[in-house]
Design a protein around this motif. Structure first.
Motif, PDB file in Angstrom:
ATOM      1  N   ALA A 288       0.824  -1.215   0.000  1.00 26.93           N
ATOM      2  CA  ALA A 288       0.000   0.000   0.000  1.00 26.93           C
ATOM      3  C   ALA A 288       0.852   1.257   0.000  1.00 26.93           C
ATOM      4  CB  ALA A 288      -0.921   0.007   1.225  1.00 26.93           C
ATOM      5  N   THR A 289       1.980   1.205   0.684  1.00 23.46           N
ATOM      6  CA  THR A 289       2.860   2.377   0.791  1.00 23.46           C
ATOM      7  C   THR A 289       4.277   1.910   0.493  1.00 23.46           C
ATOM      8  OG1 THR A 289       1.422   3.214   2.565  1.00 23.46           O
ATOM      9  CG2 THR A 289       3.554   4.303   2.251  1.00 23.46           C
ATOM     10  N   PRO A 290       4.706   1.980  -0.764  1.00 20.24           N
ATOM     11  CA  PRO A 290       6.023   1.446  -1.124  1.00 20.24           C
ATOM     12  C   PRO A 290       7.170   2.143  -0.395  1.00 20.24           C
ATOM     13  CG  PRO A 290       4.665   1.763  -3.071  1.00 20.24           C
ATOM     14  CD  PRO A 290       3.926   2.402  -1.956  1.00 20.24           C
ATOM     15  N   GLU A 291       6.990   3.448  -0.089  1.00 22.84           N
ATOM     16  CA  GLU A 291       8.091   4.157   0.559  1.00 22.84           C
ATOM     17  C   GLU A 291       8.179   3.899   2.054  1.00 22.84           C
ATOM     18  OE1 GLU A 291       4.461   6.775   0.502  1.00 22.84           O
ATOM     19  OE2 GLU A 291       5.529   5.408  -0.864  1.00 22.84           O
ATOM     20  N   ALA A 292       7.266   3.104   2.617  1.00 19.69           N
ATOM     21  CA  ALA A 292       7.286   2.823   4.060  1.00 19.69           C
ATOM     22  C   ALA A 292       8.545   2.052   4.431  1.00 19.69           C
ATOM     23  CB  ALA A 292       6.047   2.025   4.455  1.00 19.69           C
ATOM     24  N   PRO A 293       9.066   2.283   5.633  1.00 16.47           N
ATOM     25  CA  PRO A 293      10.284   1.560   6.036  1.00 16.47           C
ATOM     26  C   PRO A 293      10.005   0.063   6.173  1.00 16.47           C
ATOM     27  CG  PRO A 293       9.355   2.755   7.897  1.00 16.47           C
ATOM     28  CD  PRO A 293       8.587   3.209   6.684  1.00 16.47           C
ATOM     29  N   ARG A 294      11.041  -0.730   5.892  1.00 17.89           N
ATOM     30  CA  ARG A 294      10.932  -2.192   5.971  1.00 17.89           C
ATOM     31  C   ARG A 294      12.009  -2.656   6.968  1.00 17.89           C
ATOM     32  NH1 ARG A 294       8.387  -4.049   1.237  1.00 17.89           N
ATOM     33  NH2 ARG A 294       9.578  -5.992   1.228  1.00 17.89           N
ATOM     34  N   ARG A 295      11.582  -2.815   8.252  1.00 18.95           N
ATOM     35  CA  ARG A 295      12.572  -3.094   9.309  1.00 18.95           C
ATOM     36  C   ARG A 295      11.949  -3.938  10.424  1.00 18.95           C
ATOM     37  NH1 ARG A 295      13.646   1.669  10.261  1.00 18.95           N
ATOM     38  NH2 ARG A 295      12.356   2.005  12.131  1.00 18.95           N
ATOM     39  N   ILE A 296      12.740  -4.887  10.890  1.00 20.17           N
ATOM     40  CA  ILE A 296      12.387  -5.701  12.076  1.00 20.17           C
ATOM     41  C   ILE A 296      13.499  -5.499  13.098  1.00 20.17           C
ATOM     42  CG2 ILE A 296      12.001  -8.012  13.006  1.00 20.17           C
ATOM     43  CD1 ILE A 296      10.987  -8.856  10.258  1.00 20.17           C
ATOM     44  N   THR A 297      13.094  -5.165  14.345  1.00 16.39           N
ATOM     45  CA  THR A 297      14.069  -4.942  15.418  1.00 16.39           C
ATOM     46  C   THR A 297      13.931  -6.052  16.459  1.00 16.39           C
ATOM     47  OG1 THR A 297      13.907  -2.545  15.092  1.00 16.39           O
ATOM     48  CG2 THR A 297      14.911  -3.324  17.153  1.00 16.39           C
TER      49      THR A 297
END
Length: 773
Positions: A664-673
């Motif tokens: 839905a939002t390609p520019e959203a961050p892709r991160r798992i902490t």
């Protein structure tokens, strides 16, 4: 008359007077006797001394006349001296006993017996004495007319002038030439002694009478009258009358006695008041005591009874006890009152009767003897305490115990009663006998720890005393077969003894079902990971395929392969085969059924192993993994295989949520902490993503079984539910919330266990860096 004598004998004043009079009489009499005796002795000594001095004086006065043989002068001296009123006679004897000189001329030249009174002092022995003491020279005698006379005999010694003078020389060998005898009157001295004696006796009698009179007066003033008043006061005190001692005159012991009587009067009054208060209190207690009290004679007739008995039984006058208590016409069998009369001891029994309303009354009877002064039993006291209410409560309690014992035996769970200190079995119910295959009689006294394996007994011994719930404990039946139970413990007190109520619930079948469900969840997880696994295996297969094609092409062309190229290709093929084997073994290890034994686990190691499955998938999807691991976290008790399943479920959900948001939002961050923290008694694991997050309306439902927000065919709804159960099985908790920016945050907390910790510090590791390794 005899009564008067008894009074005199008993009278203190008379006794004091008699004792004092006798003492005074003896003392005065002794004093008078000693005085008379002293006076008599003194007068005698003075008379003897005077006679001796007179004799010595006469002897000295006549010495020169005798030396000169002047007889006329000697006669004249004797005649003149004899004219003294107290001198009776003066004689001079020669050695032969002839009187040569005397104041009585008719006696001159007469001879006296050598043994008579005058010469006896010297001629008392065959050999005449040449010297005499004063006592020997003095003699007392009677002149024949009853008049006392005192004679003093002085020896006339031979001197040198007498032995050498030519006129009348004597032989030098003679020591005594004669004797001078002076006789004095002694009646005047005796008369003086008698007068002195009479005066002393009269004085003594006067002193005795005067002292006796004074003593009588003093006794009457200071003893008789005060003592009489004190006696009368004591009698009045004895009659209960009040006596005023303030104006009582008395000193010394009498005054102290009056003060003592005054104190005694006050103490007697206080004691009397206290006794009166106690009498009223005891009478009040006797009347108000909440039990029936009677006093009975030997015929069992009621002599006295209290108000409780009167109100309860309403006895008639002169009634027997058995008539009042039970309405009987004869004595009760096994009567405690009869036993008390027979033995003189206290007895007790329990009695009952049917009340007029048809109910039954019970009372507890205690009897005790009433003794006279001789110690004979003259009556018996019977105290009856109504225990009807207690018997009713006992009956209800007995029925209640039967009911609860039936409940205890028929509870579908196994129940044990343990000693809180030793953990020995005190009792168990029927279900425990059936489940554990033991007999209640034989299991009593055995340790509850015998149902655990020997390796786990020490650990469970401390946990049974420390915790109230123990999950998934493994027990063993009598035949040795194992089964799993949940244990619930509750401390209590039983018969003044600290106990533990232990309830065990057989969960073996439930665990088998959970195991199958968890296994199904694993298979579902593996299914969801199939694409990633295929990609993981495709890379090493491609390398192997490429290498094999190159080698086959060279062989067809019959071309040589350089050793360096062949070595490089063999090394790559070997490395990728190992990579494929590691993936397959990891999948096989994850997919197998694990046992139910908890062990010490390093949570960082399990988290890294879980990440290995998603290493390629996350890298290919450009999902960054940030590591914040505390390498000093303590170990925890868990099952590594199932803990890995929890982390994999959370990582899968994080991956899918990030993919859904990125679509839905390609520019959203892709991160798992991934974060681990040491919280002292807890170890905390935080898995946070940047996905779509959790709607607030669904946060309370995400851990329910079969609940999922994924599209049909993409989720079973078991992952989070299984994870929630597994975390709880490890004694931990799991909490879900939305992160501060976007995405979801899952926080897991596990109780820490003593033991070693991993080395190293907290670090941030970029997922891309790991992907390239």
């Amino acid at each position: 008359m005899s009564s008067s004598f008894r009074f005199l004998r008993a009278s203190l004043a008379v006794r004091i007077l008699v004792i004092t009079g006798i003492t005074l009489f003896v003392c005065l009499g002794l004093h008078a006797w000693l005085s008379i005796r002293y006076q008599h002795s003194h007068a005698a000594r003075e008379l003897v001394a005077g006679a001796d001095r007179l004799g010595q004086t006469i002897l000295l006065g006549t010495r020169y006349a005798m030396m000169g043989n002047a007889r006329h002068e000697l006669d004249q001296i004797i005649s003149d001296v004899a004219k003294q009123p107290d001198i009776v006679s003066i004689r001079i004897y020669n050695k032969a006993g002839e009187i040569k000189f005397s104041n009585h001329p008719e006696e001159i030249d007469t001879r006296t017996d050598i043994r008579d009174t005058a010469c006896h002092a010297c001629h008392v022995t065959d050999t005449p004495k040449t010297s005499l003491t004063v006592e020997e020279r003095i003699r007392m005698f009677d002149d024949g007319q009853g008049l006392p006379r005192l004679g003093s005999l002085m020896p006339i010694m031979n001197e040198k002038g007498c032995a050498e003078d030519v006129c009348h020389a004597h032989e030098p060998g003679k020591m005594v030439l004669g004797a001078l005898d002076v006789v004095l009157r002694a009646d005047s001295a005796e008369q003086d002694i008698l007068v002195f004696q009479n005066r002393i006796l009269m004085l003594t009698a006067g002193v005795f009478l005067g002292a006796s009179t004074l003593i009588v007066m003093l006794l009457r003033r200071f003893i008789t009258h005060p003592v009489a008043k004190l006696i009368e006061s004591a009698r009045r005190i004895g009659r209960g009358e009040k006596v005023d001692f303030e104006h009582f005159e008395g000193v010394g012991e009498i005054g102290e006695l009056a003060s003592a009587l005054s104190r005694m009067q006050k103490e007697v009054a206080d004691k009397h008041a206290a006794l009166e208060r106690q009498r009223k209190e005891y009478q009040h207690l006797f009347e108000q005591v909440p039990c029936s009290i009677t006093v009975q004679d030997r015929d069992y007739k009621l002599l006295q009874y209290n108000r409780e008995f009167a109100d309860r039984f309403n006895p008639a006058s002169g009634i027997h006890c058995y008539e009042a208590y039970k309405g009987r016409t004869d004595k009760c069998p096994n009567c405690p009152v009869e036993k008390t009369f027979a033995t003189g001891l206290a007895h007790c029994s329990e009695e009952s009767r049917v009340n007029p309303d048809g109910t039954r009354a019970y009372w507890l009877v205690h009897t005790s003897p009433v003794l006279d002064e001789a110690g004979n039993v003259v009556a018996a006291m019977e105290m009856s305490l109504d225990i009807s209410a207690r018997r009713s409560v006992e009956e209800r309690l007995r029925m209640s115990e039967q009911k609860y014992h039936a409940i205890f035996d028929n509870i579908p769970n196994s129940v044990f009663v343990l000693d809180a200190q030793t953990l020995e079995v005190i009792d168990c119910n029927t279900t425990a006998e059936l489940v554990y295959g033991v007999e209640r009689v034989r299991v009593r006294g055995e340790s509850f720890l015998s149902f655990f394996s020997s390796e786990e007994q020490d650990r469970y011994a401390s946990q049974l005393r420390a915790f109230t719930v123990l999950n998934r404990a493994r027990n063993f039946r009598k035949d040795g077969s194992p089964f799993y139970v949940d244990i619930m413990l509750s401390p209590a007190e039983y018969h003044e003894r600290q106990i533990l109520l232990v309830t065990t619930n057989d969960i073996t079948e439930r665990l088998e079902t959970e195991r199958k469900l968890i296994q199904a969840g694993k298979m579902a997880t593996l299914g969801e990971m199939a694409t990633g696994v295929a990609h993981e295996l495709n890379q090493p297969l491609t390398v192997i395929k490429t290498a094999s094609s190159f080698i086959m092409r060279k062989l067809r062309r019959q071309e040589e392969i350089a050793p360096e190229v062949l070595n490089t290709m063999a090394t790559e093929v070997d490395a990728h085969v190992d990579r494929a084997s590691q993936i397959i073994n990891h999948m096989r290890e994850f997919g197998r059924q694990s046992d139910l034994t908890l062990e010490l686990v390093n949570i960082n190691t399990v988290l890294r192993a879980s990440f290995e499955f998603f290493f390629r998938q996350l890298s290919s999807r450009e999902i960054e993994v940030v590591w914040r691991l505390d390498e000093h976290v303590p170990l925890i008790l868990a099952m590594p295989n199932r803990l890995e399943q929890v982390f994999m479920n959370l990582l899968l959900n994080a991956r899918d949520a990030i993919e859904e948001r990125s679509a839905a939002t390609p520019e959203a961050p892709r991160r798992i902490t991934l974060t681990t923290l040491n919280k002292g008694r807890e170890v905390e694991v935080v898995i946070e993503d940047t996905g779509t997050g959790i709607p607030k309306s669904l946060q309370n439902k995400i851990f329910e079984p079969f609940f999922t927000t994924k599209k049909v065919g993409k989720g079973t709804g078991l992952g989070l539910s299984i994870s929630y159960g597994l975390v709880r099985d490890f004694g931990g908790s799991i909490h879900a919330e939305n992160a501060s920016g976007s995405g979801a945050r899952f926080t897991l907390r596990f109780p820490s266990s003593s033991g070693a910790t991993a080395s190293g510090g907290q670090q941030d590791v970029d997922g891309s860096g790991i992907s390239g390794s």
